[in-house]
Design a protein around this motif. Structure first.
Motif, mmCIF file in Angstrom:
data_model
loop_
_atom_site.group_PDB
_atom_site.id
_atom_site.type_symbol
_atom_site.label_atom_id
_atom_site.label_comp_id
_atom_site.label_asym_id
_atom_site.label_seq_id
_atom_site.Cartn_x
_atom_site.Cartn_y
_atom_site.Cartn_z
ATOM 1 N N HIS A 41 36.831 -13.829 -120.585
ATOM 2 C CA HIS A 41 36.599 -12.771 -119.592
ATOM 3 C C HIS A 41 37.777 -11.788 -119.528
ATOM 4 N N LEU A 42 38.181 -11.312 -120.667
ATOM 5 C CA LEU A 42 39.248 -10.311 -120.697
ATOM 6 C C LEU A 42 38.747 -9.051 -120.007
ATOM 7 N N GLY A 43 39.596 -8.496 -119.155
ATOM 8 C CA GLY A 43 39.211 -7.294 -118.420
ATOM 9 C C GLY A 43 38.578 -7.591 -117.079
ATOM 10 N N MET A 44 38.502 -8.854 -116.719
ATOM 11 C CA MET A 44 37.931 -9.193 -115.410
ATOM 12 C C MET A 44 38.814 -8.614 -114.306
ATOM 13 N N ARG A 45 38.181 -8.078 -113.265
ATOM 14 C CA ARG A 45 38.932 -7.489 -112.151
ATOM 15 C C ARG A 45 38.896 -8.428 -110.963
ATOM 16 N N PHE A 46 40.032 -8.531 -110.318
ATOM 17 C CA PHE A 46 40.160 -9.427 -109.166
ATOM 18 C C PHE A 46 40.323 -8.557 -107.917
ATOM 19 N N VAL A 47 39.239 -7.886 -107.573
ATOM 20 C CA VAL A 47 39.332 -6.837 -106.568
ATOM 21 C C VAL A 47 39.650 -7.364 -105.170
ATOM 22 N N SER A 48 39.514 -8.644 -104.957
ATOM 23 C CA SER A 48 39.783 -9.148 -103.614
ATOM 24 C C SER A 48 41.275 -9.346 -103.374
ATOM 25 N N HIS B 231 32.070 -0.242 -104.737
ATOM 26 C CA HIS B 231 31.859 -1.103 -105.917
ATOM 27 C C HIS B 231 30.657 -2.012 -105.696
ATOM 28 N N LEU B 232 30.617 -2.580 -104.492
ATOM 29 C CA LEU B 232 29.512 -3.497 -104.184
ATOM 30 C C LEU B 232 28.195 -2.732 -104.147
ATOM 31 N N ALA B 233 28.238 -1.515 -103.589
ATOM 32 C CA ALA B 233 27.013 -0.724 -103.528
ATOM 33 C C ALA B 233 26.505 -0.429 -104.936
ATOM 34 N N HIS B 234 27.458 -0.119 -105.803
ATOM 35 C CA HIS B 234 27.084 0.152 -107.195
ATOM 36 C C HIS B 234 26.443 -1.084 -107.828
ATOM 37 N N ILE B 235 27.084 -2.222 -107.576
ATOM 38 C CA ILE B 235 26.551 -3.462 -108.150
ATOM 39 C C ILE B 235 25.244 -3.837 -107.466
ATOM 40 N N ALA B 236 25.194 -3.605 -106.143
ATOM 41 C CA ALA B 236 23.974 -3.952 -105.423
ATOM 42 C C ALA B 236 22.793 -3.170 -105.986
ATOM 43 N N ALA B 237 23.075 -1.915 -106.359
ATOM 44 C CA ALA B 237 21.996 -1.125 -106.956
ATOM 45 C C ALA B 237 21.543 -1.766 -108.265
ATOM 46 N N GLN B 238 22.521 -2.232 -109.022
ATOM 47 C CA GLN B 238 22.163 -2.890 -110.282
ATOM 48 C C GLN B 238 21.411 -4.194 -110.011
ATOM 49 N N GLY B 821 20.584 -9.350 -115.368
ATOM 50 C CA GLY B 821 20.268 -10.745 -115.099
ATOM 51 C C GLY B 821 21.412 -11.466 -114.414
ATOM 52 N N GLN B 822 21.781 -12.602 -114.984
ATOM 53 C CA GLN B 822 22.788 -13.472 -114.367
ATOM 54 C C GLN B 822 24.144 -12.785 -114.280
ATOM 55 N N VAL B 823 24.452 -11.947 -115.294
ATOM 56 C CA VAL B 823 25.761 -11.285 -115.325
ATOM 57 C C VAL B 823 25.947 -10.438 -114.077
ATOM 58 N N ILE B 824 24.925 -9.670 -113.741
ATOM 59 C CA ILE B 824 25.076 -8.776 -112.604
ATOM 60 C C ILE B 824 25.135 -9.572 -111.310
ATOM 61 N N HIS B 825 24.484 -10.705 -111.272
ATOM 62 C CA HIS B 825 24.592 -11.556 -110.080
ATOM 63 C C HIS B 825 26.010 -12.093 -109.935
ATOM 64 N N GLU B 826 26.617 -12.426 -111.066
ATOM 65 C CA GLU B 826 28.014 -12.892 -111.012
ATOM 66 C C GLU B 826 28.913 -11.771 -110.491
ATOM 67 N N HIS B 827 28.675 -10.561 -111.019
ATOM 68 C CA HIS B 827 29.484 -9.433 -110.545
ATOM 69 C C HIS B 827 29.265 -9.221 -109.048
ATOM 70 N N GLU B 828 28.038 -9.364 -108.605
ATOM 71 C CA GLU B 828 27.748 -9.155 -107.188
ATOM 72 C C GLU B 828 28.456 -10.217 -106.342
ATOM 73 N N ALA B 829 28.427 -11.449 -106.827
ATOM 74 C CA ALA B 829 29.085 -12.520 -106.068
ATOM 75 C C ALA B 829 30.569 -12.231 -105.929
ATOM 76 N N ARG B 830 31.173 -11.779 -107.045
ATOM 77 C CA ARG B 830 32.599 -11.457 -106.987
ATOM 78 C C ARG B 830 32.855 -10.308 -106.007
ATOM 79 N N ALA B 831 31.999 -9.279 -106.097
ATOM 80 C CA ALA B 831 32.207 -8.112 -105.233
ATOM 81 C C ALA B 831 32.014 -8.502 -103.769
ATOM 82 N N LYS B 832 31.048 -9.355 -103.487
ATOM 83 C CA LYS B 832 30.825 -9.769 -102.101
ATOM 84 C C LYS B 832 32.026 -10.547 -101.572
ATOM 85 N N GLU B 833 32.523 -11.410 -102.424
ATOM 86 C CA GLU B 833 33.695 -12.186 -102.013
ATOM 87 C C GLU B 833 34.863 -11.244 -101.739
#
Lengths: 408, 1015
Positions: A41-48, B231-238, B821-833
């Motif tokens: 996961h190179l490039g992963m962002r840790f925005v929190s 960022h979350l809004a962008h991902i939420a749209a996806q 699919g699953q990738v965008i859900h992972e991104h959403e989970a990260r953004a929500k956190e």
């Protein structure tokens, strides 16, 4: 092809972290050794996290590559298999792919192929980093292979072969493992498969390149190297294990069994199960700590070295002003400030549960002038109102701290 | 601040005026409408209003358009003398200057323009924000201190109600706080409040709103929240797109499943109908099958019964046959034994003959070997003699070779080595030829006549040849190519013929001749090339002779050497001869018969080839004899084996007979056999009938069994034919027996086949078929062709619908594949956190600063309620003076923390200040102003402030003001100077001012210094 006895880096050959499963290789000649890794996961962002912590954690993903390659050299493996999600997105910023290419190019490897597999985060598309036209490809040494064909096949010496199939999109319902070629009659070579996706017990596996745990047997493989989940996981059968090595550096809180690569020893004797050794390469440890009293907080501060720890610290305690003040000072010590680094590498504090115990606040302020006492009383009254309770408690603490500091 | 001088020009109603002020009480008096208030207003304008402000229209002189100007000289807080000058007007008409002086006489400008006001407000500390600062008041600014120290004539309510909090700047509060020392009673409180206020000021504006500047603590976290939210809004749209695609896939999948179910239902119905028809046909088939199976079962049971009978008869027949055959064999065994004995004897004779033949052959071969030895010995002797002769010749050759070599050496010594080799000679000949050709080309003929005029030695050469010249007279000399005449030692005349080029060629060749040929000729001592050639030829002949002699010597030496090498051969021959002699000695005498002797005759004459031929002949004879003997021995071995077999067979036969144990029947075995064969024929007849019947049944059901039965019938026919033949030809019983045996074997095979007919299986099959028939459901629908066709059409329609649904599923899958699919859900989970965390941070920051604000508010509230505030500090001295003024008619004055005079205690109760009489209020306001000025040490300007005050209280104020003059400056503008001054304190007539009390009391008659405009 390795043709040596287990020695350097082999099970029993010295101290190492992690576990070993499979045959006891102490007396078993080894025909082939490979290092299996995935989910960089190179490039992963840790925005929190804060900006500085974001940078540290993001860079750690690239830094671990050196330790992975060192492990490969130390174990003298014959090949390095990287089973997808090596980048967090299909088109990462230049620094990531350039950095990876530089790290690979610094190795003077000629007889140790490195195979990079596109996963669902970094699928092989026309504009993705793995496409043959992408400048990343031009930077790679010739012994680094990218799985950019569905019929990818790479001999790993005269008696072993690797089959792999890339993800071409971010989701898919097909089992790439079952699309690998089956073992033909008379083929006695060591056959290794490599794909990326979710095994059937994973959530949402249906649309995430599902992988049957029977695929290894069905396709006549001796070992199926897979990637996707960030935790270490091994599936039977013993004769042909399917293994997730997990992410080499953890990506978030709550993940377990991360920070490893798999070093796989294939015995010369046919029919013997390959030995899978787990080797830790991570530098960072992610921990969630809950502290419920001040002694525990003191112990946390004093007892361990947290330099390479990413910590989520939950404070759940109700303490009188003096202890509250000390807790605040310890938190500053752990977190650091502009002048001094903290004792914890990266600290995230959940302080919702840190409350000031105001039951004896009048006694606390007895030593101060009446006007201060009166202020404390008023704030305590405000604490009783839900809409001002939290601010009032905090204000009481400030009043206490300032009064103490000013009077001192 | 203390005022020193005020100068006004064209300001309001005042055209011009200048007033100097003293450090104490200044009473500036004049009648109404003189311009006293204008003077005070000019003073405010100079200190507070920007020269370009919009309010300056009020300053313009009433009857002129001259620019209003004001100049005020004052002593600043730093004890220096300052002067501010303002010309009020827009653009170039307006100007501001601020100057400073250390001696009060000479000034230097420090600020201009707007900076003048900035500097003044900083210097005055009246709580007015600098004009350059955002939020600064426009026009004539107000503040608590500006109102109190420099307020207008009628603004009593303003003085009493002006809140400190309305100040635009904290400088006034700070100055007052310092001056009144309100917090001195509790420094801890003061410090805590200051620090808390500092924190609040970090985060909030003066109006209590969150700051949005870069330094605001909210800004970073708010921006972070915003960033993560975006960022979350962008991902939420996806995610939305992804989930929509997933839902679409789910819907399409369900539709596909529904259509598949419908398809399967149609297929099922079609299959049901097809099956119903098939079942009906199957029932009929199974019923027929059952009938056939039952018939087959009956047939098998009968066949088995008959087969058992045939087997039993055949067994008996077989035993009879075997017994008869054994009898015959036993008899034959004895005969065979006798024959064996005879054959063995014959073989013995043949063996003896063969042995004799071998002996003869061996003997002849031995003799032949002796003869061969003799031949070899004789040849060796001859070879040795030849070698001896050759040795003698070699010696002679060596002598001749020595003679040849001596001759060669002699010839070699005679060779002339000075002669050139052949190649050089050929080259010289070539050169000579070229020279001759070149000289010939010169030939043209030369003729010279020499006339001798005096005696001089002359010599000439023509074409290289010396020409004889006469000693006197005229001489003619001719030449072909060159003529050289030497005249004593005086000159040499050379004349050449030919053209220049030809001459050059000839000269070049002549030079070469001289260089190359002449030295050779000289060394050889030859006169010319011909002589040299002859000598070289002669040397060549001599060399060839030397070569020839040496070659001859070498040949002879070589031949001698060859002969010398044959000496070893001679030694070998001698050894060989000796060995042969010994062998011959050992071989004699050989024994033999006469025939051998005869055969040996002539052996001595045989040569080697003949001996070899004879030897081969003997070997072949011996081989033949040996083979014959081996053949005999093999025949004997076979005979022995045969005898053993015969013996064994005899024993076995006897044993078999004993085993059979059957007594010899009447008429012997033949009769028994015939009897049994009759019985067999009868049984076969019955068997034939049964088999024929079974064959008929089996032909219907089982082709294989039918085939077997056909073969059985064929066998039966063969048996019949054989038996017929047996009856006809009893002598051929043995031959027929073989056929009978074969047929019996076939019968056995058939019997086994019959046995394999698995009677149990057949019964089970019948039972099974019955069960199947029972289990077959009766057709529940009448599946005629029309119904079946309709069902088939429904299946086709269902398949088409299913295909369409499947295509929709594929499209939905394709859409899902492109959105994550699953990738965008992972991104959403990260953004929500991440959002959760930054929102927590934001909440923490908000709570933190909310806490600070709450703390400050609470501190201030406490301050207010507990009385430890600025108002309390100010209220006390004012109250005290007011009580003195009113004779304790009134109690304390309540001044709130914002310095507003709110209530006055009277009659045991607090009373709103607004309810007091105007005179009382103006007195109260004056006291408050006086108290503030006193605490600040600042000048106080009072413009007809006590208009509603009675003389007694005015007198009281006069004393108070005079007392104040000891500590601070007061400027009173009044139309009633007597309220402040005694008669003697007024300026003398014609004088503008008078100063008393050491300068602390100054009276100024404004009528003498103010020039009104427009009058």
């Amino acid at each position: 092809m390795a043709d040596d006895e287990p020695g350097d880096g082999a099970p029993g050959g010295g101290a190492y972290e992690g576990g070993t499963t499979g045959s006891d290789l102490s007396e078993e000649p080894v025909a082939l050794k490979v290092l299996h890794t995935a989910d960089w996961h190179l490039g992963m962002r840790f925005v929190s996290f804060g900006v500085a912590d974001q940078q540290r954690l993001a860079r750690a993903r690239l830094e671990v590559i050196d330790r992975i390659l060192n492990a490969a050299e130390h174990a003298a493996v014959d090949a390095v298999l990287c089973a997808g999600d090596l980048f967090d997105v299909p088109r990462p910023e230049q620094g990531w792919w350039e950095g990876l290419a530089q790290k690979l190019a610094r190795r003077a490897w000629t007889n140790r192929p490195v195979v990079l597999l596109p996963g669902n985060h970094d699928p092989l598309t026309e504009k993705s980093v793995f496409h043959p036209s992408h400048p990343f490809r031009a930077l790679l040494p010739e012994w680094v292979h990218v799985v950019d064909r569905d019929d990818f096949e790479l001999p790993l010496g005269p008696d072993a072969v690797l089959y792999a199939r890339p993800c071409r999109r971010q989701s898919g319902q097909g089992d790439n493992a079952l699309l690998l070629p089956a073992r033909e009659a008379g083929d006695e070579r060591i056959r290794i498969g490599m794909v990326h996706g979710s095994t059937f017990e994973m959530p949402s596996f249906q649309t995430n390149f599902p992988i049957s745990t029977e695929a290894a047997v069905a396709r006549g493989l001796d070992y199926l190297a897979i990637g996707d989940t960030h935790a270490w996981k091994e599936y039977p059968p013993a004769s042909a294990p399917t293994v997730y090595p997990g992410a080499p550096e953890q990506t978030t809180f709550g993940e377990s069994e991360t920070g490893n690569v798999a070093i796989v020893y294939f015995p010369k004797r046919r029919g013997r199960r390959p030995t899978v050794r787990r080797e830790r390469v991570a530098q960072w440890t992610w921990r969630v700590e809950t502290v419920r009293d001040l002694p525990s907080l003191r112990e946390l501060r004093d007892a361990h070295d947290h330099t390479w720890t990413v910590m989520r610290l939950k404070i759940e305690m109700r303490v009188p002003p003096a202890e509250y003040d000390e807790a605040e000072r310890i938190l500053v010590e752990l977190k650091g400030d502009l002048a001094r680094p903290g004792r914890v590498g990266v600290l995230e504090v959940e302080r919702d549960g840190l409350e000031l115990d105001t039951r004896d606040i009048e006694q606390v302020f007895e030593e101060f002038p009446k006007v201060m006492q009166a202020t404390a009383r008023k704030l305590k009254e405000l604490e009783a109102r839900p809409e001002t309770a939290e601010a009032a408690r905090r204000a009481l603490f400030h009043l206490y701290r300032l009064s103490r500091g000013a009077s001192a | 601040m203390k005022l020193r001088r005020v100068e006004v020009g064209h300001f309001g109603c005042v055209r011009a005026g200048a007033v100097d002020l003293g450090p104490g009480l200044n009473v500036l008096y004049g009648p109404n409408d003189l311009g006293k208030s204008t003077l005070a207003r000019a003073l405010r304008a100079a200190l507070l209003v920007q020269h370009s402000s919009t309010v300056i229209q009020d300053f313009v002189e009433w009857d002129s358009d001259e620019t209003p100007t004001v100049r005020v000289t004052f002593e600043g807080p730093d004890q220096r003398v300052w002067r501010v000058e303002k010309r009020f007007g827009a653009g170039a008409r307006g100007a501001s200057l601020l100057s400073v002086s250390n001696d009060g006489l000479t000034f230097s400008v420090t600020q201009r323009g707007r900076e003048v006001d900035d500097e003044l407000r900083t210097m005055l500390r009246w709580g007015i924000l600098a004009p350059a600062t955002k939020g600064a008041p426009k026009g004539l600014p107000t503040s608590f201190l500006a109102t109190v120290l420099l307020g207008e004539q009628t603004d009593v309510a303003g003085v009493l109600g002006q809140a400190l909090s309305a100040d635009t700047d904290e400088s006034g509060r700070a100055w007052l706080t310092e001056a009144l020392a309100a917090y001195a009673q509790d420094p801890l409180f003061k410090r805590v409040l200051a620090e808390a206020q500092g924190k609040v000021d970090e985060a909030y504006t003066g109006t209590g709103k969150k700051k949005k500047t870069k330094t605001s603590p909210f800004r970073e976290v708010t921006e972070e929240v915003k960033r993560v939210q975006e960022h979350l809004a962008h991902i939420a749209a996806q995610v939305h797109t992804s989930e929509t695609a997933a839902r679409e896939l789910e819907v399409r999948g369900a539709e596909r499943e529904r259509r598949q179910a419908a398809l399967e239902e149609a297929r099922e119905r079609f299959e049901l109908l097809t099956e119903a028809r098939a079942r009906r046909e199957a029932r009929a088939a199974v019923a027929g099958e059952l009938e056939a199976a039952r018939a087959s079962l009956r047939d098998k049971e009968r066949a088995l019964e008959l087969a058992a009978q045939v087997t039993e008869v055949q067994g008996r027949l077989e035993r009879a046959r075997r017994a008869r055959a054994l009898d015959l064999q036993v008899a034959a065994t004895g005969e065979a034994h006798a024959e064996l004995v005879a054959r063995r004897a014959a073989l013995g004779a043949r063996e003896a003959a063969a042995a004799a033949a071998i002996e003869v052959a061996d003997r002849r071969r031995a003799r032949l070997e002796v003869a061969a030895l003799q031949v070899r010995r004789d040849r060796a002797v001859e070879a040795l003699a030849e070698l001896d002769g050759a040795q003698a010749e070699a010696d002679a050759d060596r002598e001749r070779a020595a003679a040849h070599r001596a001759e060669a050496a002699a010839l070699e010594g005679e060779l002339d080595e000075t002669l050139p080799d052949e190649a050089t000679l050929v080259a010289l000949r070539g050169l000579r030829h070229e020279l001759d050709v070149a000289e010939a080309a010169l030939g043209g003929g030369l003729a010279v006549r020499i006339e001798r005029l005096r005696a001089v030695a002359l010599a000439a050469t023509a074409d290289g040849h010396e020409v004889a010249l006469a000693d006197d007279g005229t001489v003619d000399v001719e030449a072909e190519r060159a003529l050289v005449i030497r005249v004593g030692d005086a000159a040499t005349l050379t004349v050449r013929a030919g053209e220049r080029e030809a001459r050059a060629v000839a000269e070049r060749l002549q030079a070469r001749w001289r260089a190359e040929a002449e030295p050779v000729l000289s060394r050889a001592g030859a006169a010319g090339l011909e002589a040299l050639s002859a000598r070289v030829a002669e040397r060549g002949a001599r060399r060839r002779a030397i070569e020839e002699a040496r070659r001859a010597a070498a040949g002879l030496e070589e031949r001698a050497a060859l002969q010398a090498r044959s000496s070893a051969r001679r030694d070998a021959l001698r050894g060989e001869i000796a060995a042969l002699e010994r062998e011959l000695e050992a071989a004699h005498p050989l024994k033999g018969d006469a025939a051998d002797a005869a055969a040996e005759r002539g052996l001595a004459e045989l040569d080697g080839e003949a001996i070899e031929a004879r030897r081969a002949e003997h070997a072949r004879a011996r081989e033949v004899a040996t083979a014959a003997r081996e053949e005999v021995r093999e025949a004997q071995r076979r005979l022995d084996a045969e005898a053993a077999v015969l013996e064994e067979r005899g024993g076995a036969l006897r044993a078999s007979l004993a085993e059979l144990g059957a007594p010899r029947r009447e008429g012997g075995w033949e009769a028994e056999e015939r009897r049994l064969e009759v019985a067999l024929a009868e049984a076969r007849g019955e068997h034939e009938r049964v088999v024929a019947e079974r064959a008929r049944l089996r032909a219907e059901k089982d082709a294989a069994v039918g085939d077997a039965e056909a073969k059985l019938a064929e066998a039966r026919a063969a048996v019949e034919a054989l038996e017929a033949e047996r009856v006809a030809i009893t002598e051929a019983v043995e031959a027929c027996r073989a056929d009978v045996d074969r047929l019996a074997g076939e019968v056995t095979a058939r019997r086994e086949s019959v046995a394999a007919l698995d009677l149990q299986g057949a019964r089970a099959q019948v039972t099974q078929i019955e069960a199947r028939l029972e289990a077959l459901p009766a057709p529940d629908a009448e599946a005629d062709d029309e119904v079946l066709a309709a069902a088939e059409h429904a299946v086709e329609h269902g398949e088409q619908q299913h295909r369409l649904a499947l295509e929709e599923v594929r499209r939905a899958e394709g859409a899902l594949h492109t959105v994550g699919g699953q990738v965008i859900h992972e991104h959403e989970a990260r953004a929500k956190e991440a959002l959760e965390l930054v929102e927590r941070k934001e909440r923490e920051v908000e709570v933190e600063y909310e806490a600070w604000r709450l703390l400050v508010e609470t501190l201030r509230e406490t301050e207010k309620t507990e009385g430890a505030h600025l108002g309390a500090a100010l209220g006390a001295p004012v109250s005290e003076r007011f009580r003195a003024l009113t004779g304790d008619r009134y109690g304390d004055l309540d001044v709130d923390p914002e310095l507003r005079a709110t209530r006055l205690h009277a009659g045991g109760a607090p009373r709103d200040v607004g309810l007091l009489s105007l005179g009382t209020r103006e007195q109260l306001a004056t006291l408050l102003r006086l108290t503030v000025a006193e605490h600040l040490g600042s000048a106080l300007v009072l413009d007809d402030h006590l208009t509603q005050t009675d003389p007694a209280r005015s007198a009281w104020f006069r004393e108070v003001l005079r007392a104040h003059a000891q500590k601070g400056q007061i400027v009173v503008l009044t139309c009633r100077p007597r309220d402040y001054l005694a008669e003697g304190e007024l300026p003398p007539a014609g004088e503008s001012h008078a100063t008393r009390a050491a300068g602390l009391l100054r009276a100024v008659d404004l009528t003498t210094i103010i020039e009104r405009g427009g009058s």
